[in-house]
Design a protein around this motif. Structure first.
Motif, mmCIF file in Angstrom:
data_model
loop_
_atom_site.group_PDB
_atom_site.id
_atom_site.type_symbol
_atom_site.label_atom_id
_atom_site.label_comp_id
_atom_site.label_asym_id
_atom_site.label_seq_id
_atom_site.Cartn_x
_atom_site.Cartn_y
_atom_site.Cartn_z
ATOM 1 N N LEU A 35 0.833 -1.204 0.000
ATOM 2 C CA LEU A 35 0.000 0.000 0.000
ATOM 3 C C LEU A 35 0.863 1.248 0.000
ATOM 4 O O LEU A 35 0.574 2.208 -0.741
ATOM 5 C CB LEU A 35 -0.922 -0.010 1.225
ATOM 6 C CG LEU A 35 -1.746 1.263 1.445
ATOM 7 C CD1 LEU A 35 -2.652 1.541 0.261
ATOM 8 C CD2 LEU A 35 -2.547 1.160 2.738
ATOM 9 N N GLY A 36 1.916 1.254 0.796
ATOM 10 C CA GLY A 36 2.796 2.419 0.816
ATOM 11 C C GLY A 36 3.402 2.690 -0.549
ATOM 12 O O GLY A 36 3.537 3.850 -0.963
ATOM 13 N N GLY A 37 3.765 1.627 -1.288
ATOM 14 C CA GLY A 37 4.305 1.816 -2.628
ATOM 15 C C GLY A 37 3.318 2.476 -3.568
ATOM 16 O O GLY A 37 3.683 3.331 -4.379
ATOM 17 N N ARG A 96 -7.009 -0.741 14.765
ATOM 18 C CA ARG A 96 -6.707 0.522 14.092
ATOM 19 C C ARG A 96 -6.298 0.300 12.645
ATOM 20 O O ARG A 96 -6.610 1.121 11.768
ATOM 21 C CB ARG A 96 -5.593 1.266 14.830
ATOM 22 C CG ARG A 96 -5.261 2.620 14.181
ATOM 23 C CD ARG A 96 -4.230 3.393 14.972
ATOM 24 N NE ARG A 96 -4.062 4.740 14.431
ATOM 25 C CZ ARG A 96 -3.085 5.116 13.610
ATOM 26 N NH1 ARG A 96 -2.165 4.224 13.223
ATOM 27 N NH2 ARG A 96 -3.001 6.370 13.178
ATOM 28 N N THR A 97 -5.607 -0.795 12.367
ATOM 29 C CA THR A 97 -5.186 -1.036 10.986
ATOM 30 C C THR A 97 -6.388 -1.235 10.068
ATOM 31 O O THR A 97 -6.304 -0.914 8.877
ATOM 32 C CB THR A 97 -4.258 -2.253 10.900
ATOM 33 O OG1 THR A 97 -4.901 -3.401 11.470
ATOM 34 C CG2 THR A 97 -2.948 -1.987 11.640
ATOM 35 N N ARG A 98 -7.503 -1.732 10.599
ATOM 36 C CA ARG A 98 -8.703 -1.849 9.757
ATOM 37 C C ARG A 98 -9.217 -0.455 9.396
ATOM 38 O O ARG A 98 -9.677 -0.222 8.261
ATOM 39 C CB ARG A 98 -9.794 -2.647 10.465
ATOM 40 C CG ARG A 98 -9.433 -4.085 10.720
ATOM 41 C CD ARG A 98 -10.628 -4.914 11.154
ATOM 42 N NE ARG A 98 -11.554 -5.195 10.064
ATOM 43 C CZ ARG A 98 -11.376 -6.108 9.134
ATOM 44 N NH1 ARG A 98 -10.269 -6.842 9.129
ATOM 45 N NH2 ARG A 98 -12.286 -6.311 8.198
ATOM 46 N N ARG A 99 -9.151 0.455 10.334
ATOM 47 C CA ARG A 99 -9.582 1.820 10.045
ATOM 48 C C ARG A 99 -8.697 2.428 8.949
ATOM 49 O O ARG A 99 -9.198 3.072 8.022
ATOM 50 C CB ARG A 99 -9.509 2.669 11.313
ATOM 51 C CG ARG A 99 -10.307 2.116 12.479
ATOM 52 C CD ARG A 99 -10.116 2.981 13.732
ATOM 53 N NE ARG A 99 -10.692 2.356 14.915
ATOM 54 C CZ ARG A 99 -10.691 2.894 16.127
ATOM 55 N NH1 ARG A 99 -10.124 4.080 16.303
ATOM 56 N NH2 ARG A 99 -11.234 2.267 17.152
ATOM 57 N N LEU A 100 -7.386 2.219 9.083
ATOM 58 C CA LEU A 100 -6.473 2.742 8.061
ATOM 59 C C LEU A 100 -6.761 2.115 6.698
ATOM 60 O O LEU A 100 -6.740 2.802 5.661
ATOM 61 C CB LEU A 100 -5.027 2.469 8.467
ATOM 62 C CG LEU A 100 -4.542 3.126 9.758
ATOM 63 C CD1 LEU A 100 -3.112 2.668 10.076
ATOM 64 C CD2 LEU A 100 -4.594 4.651 9.667
ATOM 65 N N ALA A 101 -7.030 0.810 6.692
ATOM 66 C CA ALA A 101 -7.299 0.121 5.428
ATOM 67 C C ALA A 101 -8.570 0.655 4.771
ATOM 68 O O ALA A 101 -8.618 0.847 3.544
ATOM 69 C CB ALA A 101 -7.411 -1.379 5.669
ATOM 70 N N HIS A 102 -9.602 0.883 5.562
ATOM 71 C CA HIS A 102 -10.835 1.432 4.997
ATOM 72 C C HIS A 102 -10.604 2.835 4.442
ATOM 73 O O HIS A 102 -11.096 3.179 3.354
ATOM 74 C CB HIS A 102 -11.926 1.469 6.063
ATOM 75 C CG HIS A 102 -12.550 0.139 6.338
ATOM 76 N ND1 HIS A 102 -13.202 -0.586 5.363
ATOM 77 C CD2 HIS A 102 -12.648 -0.593 7.480
ATOM 78 C CE1 HIS A 102 -13.655 -1.710 5.884
ATOM 79 N NE2 HIS A 102 -13.341 -1.748 7.151
ATOM 80 N N ALA A 104 -7.759 4.120 3.344
ATOM 81 C CA ALA A 104 -6.947 4.014 2.127
ATOM 82 C C ALA A 104 -7.781 3.511 0.956
ATOM 83 O O ALA A 104 -7.610 3.961 -0.182
ATOM 84 C CB ALA A 104 -5.759 3.086 2.382
ATOM 85 N N THR A 105 -8.672 2.581 1.231
ATOM 86 C CA THR A 105 -9.572 2.081 0.188
ATOM 87 C C THR A 105 -10.398 3.224 -0.392
ATOM 88 O O THR A 105 -10.533 3.357 -1.627
ATOM 89 C CB THR A 105 -10.499 1.005 0.778
ATOM 90 O OG1 THR A 105 -9.715 -0.149 1.112
ATOM 91 C CG2 THR A 105 -11.590 0.609 -0.198
ATOM 92 N N LEU A 138 -5.699 -5.533 1.499
ATOM 93 C CA LEU A 138 -6.137 -6.111 0.226
ATOM 94 C C LEU A 138 -7.450 -6.864 0.378
ATOM 95 O O LEU A 138 -8.292 -6.831 -0.533
ATOM 96 C CB LEU A 138 -5.048 -7.024 -0.337
ATOM 97 C CG LEU A 138 -3.894 -6.290 -1.025
ATOM 98 C CD1 LEU A 138 -2.749 -7.240 -1.314
ATOM 99 C CD2 LEU A 138 -4.373 -5.622 -2.314
ATOM 100 N N ALA A 139 -7.663 -7.538 1.495
ATOM 101 C CA ALA A 139 -8.939 -8.227 1.706
ATOM 102 C C ALA A 139 -10.086 -7.221 1.704
ATOM 103 O O ALA A 139 -11.143 -7.450 1.089
ATOM 104 C CB ALA A 139 -8.900 -8.995 3.023
ATOM 105 N N ILE A 140 -9.900 -6.103 2.394
ATOM 106 C CA ILE A 140 -10.934 -5.060 2.431
ATOM 107 C C ILE A 140 -11.077 -4.390 1.073
ATOM 108 O O ILE A 140 -12.193 -4.136 0.590
ATOM 109 C CB ILE A 140 -10.579 -4.044 3.534
ATOM 110 C CG1 ILE A 140 -10.776 -4.680 4.908
ATOM 111 C CG2 ILE A 140 -11.395 -2.770 3.395
ATOM 112 C CD1 ILE A 140 -10.228 -3.868 6.059
#
Length: 703
Positions: A35-37, A96-102, A104-105, A138-140
């Motif tokens: 994701l960072g890339g 918290r990582t789920r919040r970040l993933a959402h 970013a999505t 990626l799953a989200i």
């Protein structure tokens, strides 16, 4: 719509068109390597064209791609993010990582839509070697983003994936033919193969390169690792400090010094952001290369970084031996104090219920309090005494001694104000105020809880969770509009997390804003489809609004995920009733009640079905069963009285109407009118007909 794609083998390969491809191997840049890339390549251009989009997602962008911090405005700072390491007494939750993933999505979907060249085609390679943060993202991403907006190609090498990602790939991606990875060029000598392996930063899968590395002179390997680490550091990209750089320094000329320091800094950084799987990895690797006898402090800190991360991830039984090992190795007072606190928290807060022991926790914390009281430095003595007593306050709360907990927190705040400068430990002062507010809340002292939560917001205005908590207090005080405003503020300060939207949906429903509640419950289900309460509430509101077709896919998706969930089976029955399919409705309601015989809504719905079929006895039986579970429900009493009335059982009807009139929330005018007609029948004064009964029970509360 063309689906997302999944290939075992490289992604992309020659001939496949993608807009952007990234290597996700965690050995390169640690958490969010993939994701960072993507963000490093897309965000600078997006910031020039759509700064509002970037600003809305600054927290998640800068968390996953820290190199962009100098390019973008800073995300809103909190006392947590501003605290120096020795004053940081709050950690993020594991989700918290789920919040970040959402977040970013939503940024990537918004970027693709605004750019207008749909779909944006992204390829993520070596995903099975990715950190759990990337796999979760990626799953989200696969689940939430339509492939006609962003089309994702995932490449793996056949190693196991995180279960959520496996499920997402199985459902949302087409499986492409498997392809082998190409070997490196032929004809390379040992030195070139060795250098290629080192330059791949430990991620090479070329057998010739790995063999050359194993056979190489150790001193040559060490020199190459030192040189590679120095070269990477010259690039000034912080995420390299989370992957390749520590890997090289572990194998360089000073593993126990520079290597351990790099691993500790990586663990500290990732711990501050909530990347707990990586923290465990760094801490475990660091423990293996330091000497516990001569590097006590480094061994201690690496050990507790790893064990603390295990605790947050729920691996408490695995973490406990590390604390016990440290206590048996060293007599250092501060180590004994900190590990005692950690063990106390395990036994009062984090262990599974069957392992909790609040009295044992009290013993550990009292030992730490005693040590804190003996520390020679006055300021350290004051802070650590207050900190340990705050832990004791939590234990007292767990033991039901809320007043004692409140006294401890009050005393702690007074002591910090007396003995420490105002600019010291601002974060922990705010934590104490917050804890006191929660103690007031537990005591039912809502006005005082509101004062403290307002004060802590003044101290730390960008911390979303405080608004979330104050919204709860305002709701209990009856200030629903103020509670919604607090939810709105919290939402503006944080990447998406479903609890905020769930609470705001409830508030909007109470305020009569059905459309707003439907939108928020719908967003909760989009974020986390397994949130059953939100799904049930959403479907119920849609049905109340007459939106039967809109409700149907939510019920079916829910049952796909939870085939035996009684509430969803009941709602499937309600949908069948709306379709006029009475036999199907009866079958679904029977299935729901076979799973949960006391489900009031299903009993009420089946009673309505029986009533419509003229089976008054069955209707009364189901309503009686419902009242056994919810005896103070005036709507159920009204409904049973209505059925009794329709069957000519006037006395029974009057009794139910009388009982319903005693309860709050009853429709008094309707009940009084129906009771009067039934009483007239009993008195023999009715004008005629069975009490004027017509229609069917309204079955309020049936859903």
């Amino acid at each position: 719509m063309t689906a997302h794609q999944w290939r075992i083998g490289p992604a992309p390969v020659d001939g496949e068109q993608v807009d952007l491809a990234v290597d996700c191997h965690r050995g390169l840049r640690g958490p969010y390597t993939g994701l960072g890339g993507v963000l490093r390549q897309l965000v600078p251009q997006a910031y020039e064209r759509w700064p509002d989009l970037v600003q809305r997602h600054l927290t998640e962008i800068l968390s996953a791609a820290p190199e962009l911090r100098g390019t973008l405005d800073a995300a809103p700072e909190t006392l947590t993010s501003l605290a120096v390491p020795e004053e940081r007494t709050r950690i993020y939750p594991a989700n918290r990582t789920r919040r970040l993933a959402h977040g970013a999505t939503e940024f990537l979907a918004g970027h693709a839509t605004r750019a207008g060249r749909l779909p944006l085609r992204l390829a993520f390679d070596r995903v099975d070697q990715a950190d759990p943060t990337d796999q979760e993202f990626l799953a989200i991403f696969l689940r939430r983003v339509r492939p006609d907006v962003v089309r994702v190609l995932v490449g793996t090498d056949g190693a196991p994936l995180e279960p959520e990602l496996t499920g997402a790939l199985d459902r949302y991606a087409d499986r492409l033919p498997e392809l082998p990875r190409a070997a490196g060029p032929a004809g390379r000598g040992p030195e070139e193969l060795l250098r290629a392996y080192v330059d791949a930063d430990g991620t090479s899968i070329d057998p010739a390169e790995s063999a050359a590395y194993r056979r190489a002179d150790p001193q040559a390997r060490t020199a190459l690792h030192d040189a590679r680490a120095a070269l990477l550091r010259e690039r000034g990209e912080w995420s390299l400090e989370l992957g390749a750089i520590p890997w090289h320094l572990e194998r360089g000329s000073d593993p126990a010094g520079a290597g351990a320091e790099a691993l500790y800094e990586a663990a500290r950084h990732c711990g501050a952001l909530g990347y707990y799987h990586a923290v465990i990895d760094y801490g475990t690797r660091g423990r293996a290369i330091v000497d516990p006898d001569t590097q006590m402090e480094r061994f201690w800190l690496l050990s507790t970084r790893a064990s603390s991360a295990m605790v947050v991830l729920g691996r408490t039984v695995e973490a406990e031996p590390t604390y016990l090992d440290l206590r048996s190795r060293y007599a250092d007072p501060e180590l004994q104090m900190s590990t005692g606190y950690a063990l106390a928290m395990l036994y009062t807060r984090f262990h599974p219920e069957e392992l909790k022991d609040h009295h044992l926790a009290r013993g550990y914390i009292n030992n730490s309090i005693a040590i804190a009281s003996l520390l020679p430095d006055p300021q350290k003595r004051a802070f650590h005494s207050v900190f340990q007593n705050n832990g004791l306050a939590l234990i007292e709360m767990r033991l039901g001694r809320v007043a004692a907990a409140l006294r401890l927190v009050d005393d702690g705040l007074d002591r910090l104000d007396r003995e420490l400068p105002g600019d010291k430990h601002r974060l922990h002062r705010s934590v104490l105020v917050h804890n006191r507010g929660k103690a007031y809340l537990a005591l039912g002292r809502l006005d005082e809880a509101l004062i403290d939560l307002t004060r802590v917001i003044e101290l730390d205005p960008n911390y979303a969770d405080y608004y979330f908590d104050r919204a709860d207090v305002r709701r209990r005080l009856g200030d629903l509009t103020g509670a919604v405003a607090d939810c709105d503020t919290a939402i503006s300060l944080s990447p998406p997390f479903f609890e905020l939207y769930y609470n705001r949906a409830d508030l909007k429903a109470e305020l009569g804003d059905a459309a707003g509640a439907i939108a928020d419950f719908g967003y909760v289900v989009e974020l986390e489809p397994d949130q059953l309460d939100a799904r049930v509430n959403l479907v119920s509101l849609l049905l109340d609004d007459g939106a039967v077709d809109a409700a149907r896919p939510y019920v079916e998706e829910g049952l796909r995920r939870h085939p035996a969930e009684a509430r969803l089976l009941h709602l499937r029955g309600v949908l069948a009733l709306a379709d006029g399919a009475e036999a199907d409705a009866r079958r679904y309601l029977d299935e729901a009640l076979a799973t949960d015989p006391g489900l009031v809504a299903a009993l009420a719905s089946r009673a309505a079905l029986a009533f419509d079929g003229g089976d008054h006895g069955r209707a009364v039986a189901d309503l009686t069963a419902a009242l056994a579970a919810d005896g103070d429900n005036p709507d159920l009493l009204y409904n049973r009285g209505f059925v009794h009335e329709a069957a000519g059982r006037w006395a029974e009807a009057v009794a139910d109407y009388d009982r319903a009139l005693e309860l709050p929330g009853a429709d008094r005018a309707e009940l009084i009118g129906r009771r009067a007609r039934c009483q007239a029948e009993l008195d023999g004064t009715a004008a005629g007909g069975p009490g004027g009964t017509a229609g069917r029970p309204d079955l309020a509360g049936a859903r």
